[in-house]
Scaffold this motif. Structure first.
Motif: not given
Length: 409
Positions: A37-39, A44-48, A60-65, A67-77
């Protein structure tokens, strides 16, 4: 019977000379994206996959988060896709964009630097790891997933189950370790090697599933599969050569910038009428030669259609009237208009203008709904735009409103 005894383990055999890889339950990767129901799980897998070289020790999970933001940037911004009505990852990207002032085409390096300096990042990281690291493991522990609520407590219960199975025959791909105020991710034995050896396959699977997810939430948006990452370097050299030839054939009258009505300078640029970041193609029917100042001013805006769409159509009608149209260009025009190449010479200017209105206005409306800035006009045309609005023109009442003129002028 253990929770996973009904599913056989997958045996992966390492190539000669490599360390043997233990029994791995890789088949469960094929089910991780069911009923999403969400992305979050996709990113998360792309970040891993992206940080695999760093997984020699728990991360640390912050490291993966990050990368999640970096990968989502193009689609959203940049491409302004919706990740879902209640998706907090897209809210995080928009918040970063607003606070940092970064342009939509910012590189991954600039994004990571901005995240390092962003004071709100720890709060967002905490929110984004409440559920996804634990719930991602549900495919490996379906019984525990069914018996636990979809909240932070349920996620912690899955964490406990995965920790007990870690390194055994029924192990998931990782476990989560709580250490003081941090949550760490440790890949299970063999998983780093397997993911590295099959990285292209897993990446392709994750991106394909993400594209399907995004297409379902952006049903009328073109080219979603091309909007998963920042665009690579593109070239409009062929289009510029064609426009230079067309301008040269126009003779003494020449061509003008459809937005400023000024004569085209020798150093003209090629502009996408509907922004490239929406259409993600360089089809000739959507291109126009413009002066550099116009191109910089218009950027990724949607033009005021009542003012400029007839001009775009008129420009391309002039192109179609020129002799010796290259066969590739003729086929491109025919595909856009929905006619055969042999019919192009018989199209009237009025028919072409009406066809442009029928085909471009709905696309522009979808782009406006996505958030692309609409109603852009050249400064010199301000008075014309106001006159259209006072007379009940389409721009005053909605982008998709269509007026048919007996004389487009």
């Amino acid at each position: 019977m253990s929770e996973t005894s009904a599913r056989p383990a997958i045996i992966t055999i390492s190539p000669p000379g490599r360390r043997p890889i233990p029994f791995l339950r890789t088949a469960e990767l094929g089910t991780v994206f069911r009923d999403t129901t969400s992305s979050y799980k996709y990113f998360w897998l792309l970040a891993i996959i992206h940080v695999l070289p760093e997984f020699e020790a728990p991360l640390p999970t912050e490291r993966l988060v990050r990368e999640m933001i970096v990968r989502a940037w193009a689609a959203v911004a940049l491409f302004r896709l919706s990740l879902g009505r209640v998706d907090r990852l897209q809210d995080c990207v928009r918040s970063l964009q607003e606070s940092s002032g970064l342009p939509p085409r910012s590189s991954a390096r600039r994004l990571r630097s901005a995240l390092d300096a962003w004071g709100a990042f720890p709060k967002w990281a905490d929110e984004l790891v409440r559920f996804v690291p634990g719930r991602f493991l549900a495919s490996w522990f379906p019984q525990a997933a069914r018996e636990t609520p979809y909240d932070r407590r349920g996620s912690r219960d899955l964490m406990a189950v995965s920790d007990r199975a870690f390194g055994k025959a029924d192990s998931g791909p990782y476990r989560l370790i709580e250490m003081r105020d941090r949550l760490l991710v440790e890949l299970a034995p063999g998983w780093r090697d397997w993911l590295t050896a099959n990285q292209a396959l897993v990446l392709g699977f994750a991106e394909q599933q993400l594209a399907r997810y995004l297409q379902a939430r952006n049903p009328n948006v073109p080219g979603v599969i091309k909007k998963l990452e920042l665009p690579r370097r593109r070239s409009l050299a062929l289009a510029r050569i064609r426009w230079a030839q067309i301008i040269d054939r126009a003779g003494a009258e020449g061509l003008v910038d459809i937005f400023s009505n000024e004569a085209l300078q020798e150093r003209f640029e090629v502009d996408h009428f509907l922004p490239w970041s929406f259409v993600v193609h360089d089809e000739f029917w959507n291109l126009a030669p413009v002066n550099p100042a116009t191109n910089r001013s218009k950027s990724d805006h949607l033009p005021a259609l009542d003012l400029y769409l007839p001009r775009l159509a008129g420009l391309h009608a002039d192109v179609l009237r020129q002799p010796r149209l290259p066969s590739g260009l003729a086929e491109a025009y025919a595909g856009f208009f929905g006619v055969s190449p042999s019919q192009l010479s018989g199209l009237t200017q009025k028919w072409i203008e009406e066809r442009y209105s029928q085909l471009v206005r709905p696309l522009a409306q979808i782009a406006a709904n996505q958030g692309f800035p609409a109603h852009w006009h050249n400064v010199a045309d301000t008075g014309d735009a106001q006159d259209f609005a006072r007379e009940g023109g389409g721009e005053a009442n909605g982008l998709i409103a269509s007026r048919h003129y007996e004389d487009y002028g």
